[in-house]
Design an enzyme around this catalytic site. Structure first.
Site, PDB file in Angstrom:
ATOM      1  N   SER A 240     -31.776  32.398 -56.972  1.00  0.00           N
ATOM      2  CA  SER A 240     -30.331  32.409 -56.739  1.00  0.00           C
ATOM      3  C   SER A 240     -29.801  33.795 -57.079  1.00  0.00           C
ATOM      4  O   SER A 240     -30.540  34.654 -57.562  1.00  0.00           O
ATOM      5  CB  SER A 240     -29.650  31.362 -57.611  1.00  0.00           C
ATOM      6  OG  SER A 240     -29.592  31.837 -58.943  1.00  0.00           O
ATOM      7  N   LYS A 241     -28.526  33.962 -56.859  1.00  0.00           N
ATOM      8  CA  LYS A 241     -27.865  35.252 -57.088  1.00  0.00           C
ATOM      9  C   LYS A 241     -28.092  35.805 -58.496  1.00  0.00           C
ATOM     10  O   LYS A 241     -28.097  37.005 -58.694  1.00  0.00           O
ATOM     11  CB  LYS A 241     -26.358  35.091 -56.872  1.00  0.00           C
ATOM     12  CG  LYS A 241     -25.945  35.346 -55.435  1.00  0.00           C
ATOM     13  CD  LYS A 241     -24.467  35.638 -55.382  1.00  0.00           C
ATOM     14  CE  LYS A 241     -24.008  36.362 -54.147  1.00  0.00           C
ATOM     15  NZ  LYS A 241     -24.873  37.386 -53.629  1.00  0.00           N
TER      16      LYS A 241
END
Ligand code: GLU
Length: 465
Positions: A240-241
């Site tokens: 994820s980010k």
């Protein structure tokens, strides 16, 4: 059988590297088998999909060279067909009308949870005909799924996976508002698009059992399935980010080359011996699903940079030039053909030492500033009064040189010999004067790239302090 694969993103956001890898595997598999690779935009969820996301996905795929072999199919435009198939199942007695309201379904769910049973639909309408009370009432269409036996998938990556049919309830295929459910739409589309191989993330594995039940009910041949493990971050959780860049366009912005990103993603979860550099033409010849690993792959940003550096080194400088110029111009450095020629002359040397296009542009910036570029502290420290005096002397000396790399290299050596100095002592202050830094491509290359007039002007400016 002609192989037909598809990539089927939901346009709810940007194209993630995981999606890019799925697209690439689909494209490679199709190419390897002389087939076709298609794109389906799964935009039936109108509240979460956006035009902007569709465009971003198309742009990202185009940048990667993964545009489909046929125009994209938009799932939202096929809703009438999804409904038609649901009604065919109904007409054949393979699906039924269910009249529960959303509240009743929620209550059924809560009861099951309270009684510690799995929250499945209880099949109330499975064998019941609607009575007068149901006339005109909205209904959903549910698949009459098999209750006995198992649904078995021979997955090309995961091997044999099975589930007892008793564990799957009768899923809704058409909602009471006439819209298809996602699982149903995917099956109808895969069938109609003639998809032979579904290659996708293993988060869809559990959907596959239900999808197979629809294929079977329609008497349609099931496609082959290959569920590839998801990409995780270094800490082992789903990428994820938090872990860093995840969208394809972010990597583009960082100056990663599309072919390097593809190579990296290919190797993330697939291997052919210990070959690390596998360009696309080669991957199209050797890619095989049996070489896809079953464990989750971990995103390794350092490795990506390493692979990018390899591709950057091999790249044709002419192909890199426009992108480097674009980055320099965006950084506020405007320049014409003369300055572009300086960058062009530096590129081969910079390609050897930079890992990304962003680094390359940064390293080339000194060549396109107006006059001497800003000096860093280390470079400034080199320009002692003695060094400055020498720069003036050297400028005078070099003004007689023919201005090309070989000649300049010879002239610099001669100068160092005459003065009885190590070449480095001549080169380092010169580098500081020309570039404002203590690191640059070889000094002869740097001198030649700047051109005689500019190089001598920078030397004299530094000499004056
Ligand atoms: N639209 C799904 C997704 O974006 C993929 C569905 C599929 O490949 O069958 O995850």
């Amino acid at each position: 059988m002609t192989v037909r694969t598809r990539f089927a993103p939901s346009p709810t956001g940007f194209l993630h590297v995981g999606g890019a890898r799925t697209a690439y595997y689909n494209a490679l598999f199709a190419r390897r088998h002389g087939g076709r690779y298609l794109l389906r935009i799964e935009d039936t969820d109108r509240t979460r999909s956006s035009e902007e996301a569709v465009q971003q996905i198309l742009d990202s795929l185009a940048w990667l060279g993964l545009s489909p072999d046929e125009p994209p199919v938009f799932q939202s435009q096929r809703m009438a067909r999804h409904a038609e198939v649901a009604h065919q199942l109904l007409a054949r007695g393979l699906a039924y009308r269910a009249y529960e309201t959303p509240e009743e379904l929620a209550a059924m769910r809560e009861r099951a949870i309270a009684e510690k049973r799995p929250p499945r639909y209880d099949g109330y309408w499975r064998d019941r005909e609607p009575g007068p009370a149901e006339a005109g009432k909205p209904y959903a269409i549910r698949l009459k799924a098999p209750r006995e036996g198992e649904t078995v998938i021979e997955d090309l990556v995961q091997g044999t996976v099975r589930v007892a049919n008793a564990e799957l309830d009768d899923m809704i295929i058409l909602r009471s508002d006439g819209t298809p459910t996602y699982l149903h739409a995917v099956v109808v589309d895969d069938h109609d698009m003639g998809i032979t191989h579904v290659i996708r993330g293993d988060d869809h594995l559990t959907n596959t059992f239900r999808q197979c039940q629809i294929f079977d009910a329609m008497g349609w041949r099931r496609p082959h399935f290959a569920h590839i493990p998801l990409i995780h971050g270094a800490d082992g959780t789903k990428l994820s980010k938090r872990h860093g860049a995840v969208s394809v366009l972010e990597f583009r912005e960082q100056g990663i080359l599309p072919e390097a990103l593809l190579n990296y993603l290919l190797r993330l979860g697939w291997g052919h011996g210990d070959e690390e550099i596998v360009p696309r033409e080669r991957a199209e010849r050797i890619f095989d699903l049996k070489d896809v690993g079953r464990g989750p792959a971990r995103m390794d940003y350092a490795k990506l940079l390493h692979i990018n550096a390899v591709y950057l080194r091999k790249a044709d400088p002419e192909a890199l030039l426009p992108e480097v110029m674009r980055r320099l111009a965006r950084g506020g450095l405007m320049f014409g053909t003369e300055k572009a020629a300086r960058v062009r002359a530096l590129l081969p040397a910079l390609q050897e030492r930079c890992r990304t296009l962003a680094e390359l542009a940064e390293a080339a910036a000194f060549a396109v500033t107006d006059g001497t570029p800003p000096m860093d502290a280390k470079a400034a420290a080199l320009l002692t009064p003695e060094a400055r005096a020498r720069l003036a002397d050297l400028a005078e000396f070099l003004s007689g040189a023919e201005w090309n790399r070989q000649e300049l290299e010879r002239w610099l050596r001669d100068y160092a010999d005459i003065k009885g100095l190590p070449l480095k002592e001549v080169a380092q202050p010169l580098r500081a004067a020309l570039t404002g830094s203590t690191v640059s491509p070889p000094i002869d290359v740097t001198l030649a790239a700047l051109g005689k007039e500019e190089a001598l002007a920078r030397m004299l400016a530094a000499a004056e302090g």
